[in-house]
Each structure stands twice: as C-alpha cells, then as structure tokens.
Design an enzyme around this catalytic site. Structure first.
Site, PDB file in Angstrom:
ATOM      1  CG  ASP A   4      -1.896   0.765   1.418  1.00  0.00           C
ATOM      2  OD1 ASP A   4      -2.350   1.502   0.240  1.00  0.00           O
ATOM      3  OD2 ASP A   4      -2.759   1.194   2.385  1.00  0.00           O
ATOM      4  N   GLY A  58      -9.103   5.722   1.202  1.00  0.00           N
ATOM      5  CA  GLY A  58      -9.842   6.718   2.257  1.00  0.00           C
ATOM      6  C   GLY A  58     -11.208   6.348   2.149  1.00  0.00           C
ATOM      7  CB  ALA A  59     -13.012   3.477   0.834  1.00  0.00           C
ATOM      8  CB  THR A 115     -11.377  -0.718   4.556  1.00  0.00           C
ATOM      9  OG1 THR A 115     -12.439  -0.445   3.372  1.00  0.00           O
ATOM     10  CG2 THR A 115     -12.030  -0.344   6.030  1.00  0.00           C
TER      11      THR A 115
HETATM   12  P1  13P Z   1      -9.176   4.917   5.440  1.00  0.00           P
HETATM   13  O1  13P Z   1      -8.232   5.791   6.337  1.00  0.00           O
HETATM   14  O2  13P Z   1     -10.317   5.737   5.097  1.00  0.00           O
HETATM   15  O3  13P Z   1      -9.294   3.743   6.006  1.00  0.00           O
HETATM   16  O4  13P Z   1      -8.236   4.519   3.996  1.00  0.00           O
HETATM   17  C1  13P Z   1      -7.178   3.516   3.959  1.00  0.00           C
HETATM   18  C2  13P Z   1      -6.576   3.665   2.979  1.00  0.00           C
HETATM   19  O5  13P Z   1      -6.653   4.418   1.844  1.00  0.00           O
HETATM   20  C3  13P Z   1      -5.179   2.703   2.691  1.00  0.00           C
HETATM   21  O6  13P Z   1      -4.582   3.056   1.524  1.00  0.00           O
HETATM   22  O1  G3H Z   2      -3.059   5.009   3.553  1.00  0.00           O
HETATM   23  C1  G3H Z   2      -2.502   4.564   4.568  1.00  0.00           C
HETATM   24  C2  G3H Z   2      -2.945   3.223   5.453  1.00  0.00           C
HETATM   25  O2  G3H Z   2      -3.928   3.745   6.266  1.00  0.00           O
HETATM   26  C3  G3H Z   2      -1.719   2.835   6.174  1.00  0.00           C
HETATM   27  O3  G3H Z   2      -1.166   3.792   6.953  1.00  0.00           O
HETATM   28  O4  G3H Z   2       1.208   4.141   6.899  1.00  0.00           O
HETATM   29  O5  G3H Z   2      -0.141   4.417   9.191  1.00  0.00           O
HETATM   30  O6  G3H Z   2       0.453   2.082   8.267  1.00  0.00           O
HETATM   31  P1  G3H Z   2       0.252   3.530   7.888  1.00  0.00           P
HETATM   32 ZN    ZN Z   3      -4.453   4.986   0.780  1.00  0.00          ZN
END
Ligand code: 13P
Ligand code: G3H
Ligand code: ZN
Length: 306
Positions: free
Chosen positions: A80, A209-210, A252
């Site tokens: 991610d 960001g869902a 999420t």
């Molecule tokens: P949320 O903060 O809305 O759960 O989004 C997570 C996300 O986009 C991780 O890449």
């Molecule tokens: O979009 C980011 C994810 O919520 C992961 O967050 O970098 O704090 O692990 P993190």
């Molecule tokens: Zn994200």
C-alpha cells in the site's frame, strides 16, 4: 490461494462488485481479515503499508504470505502506498502479488516515468501494479470547481496516464481522504467525475480513504475513555454508487483500527485486574472480523471467490 491483484480486480470490475483491501499490521488483524473472507467466500486483498512492514518485519510478511497461500479463497498481498522503486523491489522479494507505486504528489511526467519503471519490474515477475493520479484530500462540496480540478483526478489525464504507464489499476482522487476526519456530515464524493473517468479508463479503479467511520464505534471508543473529534467517513450508499460506476478495490484501514482499539479499551476498562493479552485481543479480533464482514457485504464480494 495467493493470486495477483489484477486476477481479483478484473473480475470485480467486469461483474460490477467491489473487493476490500484491508490493512494489516499484526497477527490478529490478519486472522480477522482472512477468516471473514473464508466464511463469506469472498476474494480479499491484504494490504501492508511501508509502516506495517517496518513494524512487523519479516515475521509479518512471512506470516501473511503463508496464510494467504493456505487460504481457501483468492487472496492478493499488496504493498500500500509504495513510495519508491526500492520499496517496490523489497515487496517483490517478499512475495507480494500486487504493488502500489504512489507518485501522485509529483508532477504528471515524473509520475508517468516512475510508475512505468515499477510496472516493468513488477510485470517481469508476474506481479500487477496500482498507480495513483490526483491528490487525496477531504474536499467540501462548496469548494470552487477550479480548486477541485487542481486536486482531483482529471479524467482525460487518467486515460493518457494508464496508456503511457501500463499500470493495471488506478487509484483516483474523487473527494475522499485518509483517516477518521473526512469532512463534516456526509463527506463529499464526486460521483460525476468518477463516471467520466470510468468511461475513459477500462482498468479497475481504486478508492482510497474509503472507511465509513461507523458512529457506533466512535461512541464505544469515547465511552471507554478514548478521545476523538468530529469523526466522519464515507456513507455506505456513496460507496455502493462508486462501485456501480467502476470502483473495484476499496481500501479500508481506519474502520479496522477503530474497532480493534475500541474493543481493547473496553476490555481493559471492564477487567482492570486482567493482564493476559489474549483476553482483550481475542474480542478485539472478533470485532474487526465483524467489520470486515459487513464491508464485504456492502461491496458485494460475498460468494464471489473464484
Ligand atoms: P481509510 O483511512 O479511510 O481507512 O483509508 C485507508 C487507505 O486508503 C489505505 O490505503
Ligand atoms: O493509507 C495509509 C494506510 O492507512 C496505512 O497507514 O502508513 O500508518 O500504516 P500507515
Ligand atoms: Zn490509501
């Protein structure tokens, strides 16, 4: 079984349902996500951020790969928000089957060049790639059109970007933002823009960001001594509409963090004499599993395991 991100997402976009990409950092979260997927016969994406990989190290990545291989449903292991080529190579070496390169904060040409480089490396070893175009930012509905245009994904640019990079799926900026504060009331989400992007980009689209930030969880967090401001997430109906328009991967993290932490707080508060971690981590794991299941139902991925 361990599969690539594209194997899961191509089918999702073609058939009009969404698949959750749930962030994990530890054993309990991983188990909650995989058990929910198996019980509901849903494909799933396990997402690990660079922060998660730093926190959990080899113990986390080895566990995640082993459990995904054994799973009775299709699972992709996804990097991610990969910030660099080196970070992507590390994920490839660890056995990830999906990587994101996030150069959305760079200018268009740099984003194209850096994404293209990652696509070549990942495709060479059979791994599929997510890229991002546009800035993720909570946007109020009344913000001027040109200001929105400067931040959110431009549909025509998205088409050119995908053709030039060869990326497999695209994260779009349509008004959502990370975390528990996504705007007042019902945070704005630009469905007409998504519709235009989807008409020009046939690849699966990704919504970051869902999280929906359920108010019931916010209340439980507060009632157990947690402090949080005016938290608000994406309304479930707005997510459903986005899926109908072409969103196939729904990220999420925040909802899982809220459930996990609220239950730990409750457990410790109710049983001040308890110091066996299993006694408060077990219920927290169950609560995360319930959140994951309700998200899978919302996304329409239940019963879609190949
Ligand atoms: P949320 O903060 O809305 O759960 O989004 C997570 C996300 O986009 C991780 O890449
Ligand atoms: O979009 C980011 C994810 O919520 C992961 O967050 O970098 O704090 O692990 P993190
Ligand atoms: Zn994200």
């Amino acid at each position: 079984m361990l599969v690539t991100g594209l194997e899961i997402l191509k089918k999702a976009r073609a058939e009009g349902y969404g698949v959750g990409a749930f962030n994990t950092n530890n054993m309990e979260l991983t188990q909650a996500i995989l058990e929910a997927a198996e019980e509901l016969k849903s494909p799933v994406i396990l997402a690990l951020s660079e922060g998660a990989m730093k926190y959990g190290g080899r113990a986390l990545t080895r566990m995640v790969v082993a459990l995904a291989q054994e799973a009775r449903v299709p699972v992709a292991i996804h990097l991610d928000h990969g910030s660099s080529y080196e970070s992507v190579l590390k994920a490839l070496r660890e056995g990830f089957t999906s990587v994101m390169i996030d150069k959305s904060h760079e200018d268009f040409e740099t984003n194209v060049r850096e994404t293209r480089r990652v696509v070549e490396a990942a495709h060479a070893v059979g791994v599929t790639v997510e890229a991002e175009l546009g800035r993720l930012a909570g946007i109020e509905e009344h913000v001027a059109v040109d200001e929105k245009d400067a931040l959110l994904t431009n549909p025509e640019e998205a088409r050119v970007f995908m053709e030039r990079t060869g990326a497999d799926y695209l994260a779009v900026a349509i008004g959502t933002s990370h975390g528990a504060y996504k705007g007042k009331g019902r945070p704005f989400i630009d469905h007409p823009r998504l519709e235009r992007i989807a008409s020009l980009v046939p690849a699966p689209l990704v919504l970051h960001g869902a999280s929906s930030v359920p108010q019931e969880l916010i209340q439980r967090f507060r009632d157990s001594g947690g402090e949080i401001g005016e938290a608000a997430g994406i309304h479930p109906e707005d997510i459903k509409k986005a899926i109908a328009l072409g969103i196939a991967k729904i990220n999420t993290d925040t909802d899982l963090r809220l459930a996990f932490t609220a239950l730990i707080r409750e457990g410790l508060l109710k049983n001040p004499k308890e110091f066996d971690p299993r006694k408060y981590l077990g219920p927290a794991r169950e609560a995360v599993k319930e959140v994951v299941k309700s998200r899978m139902e919302l996304f329409g991925s239940v019963g879609k395991a190949l």
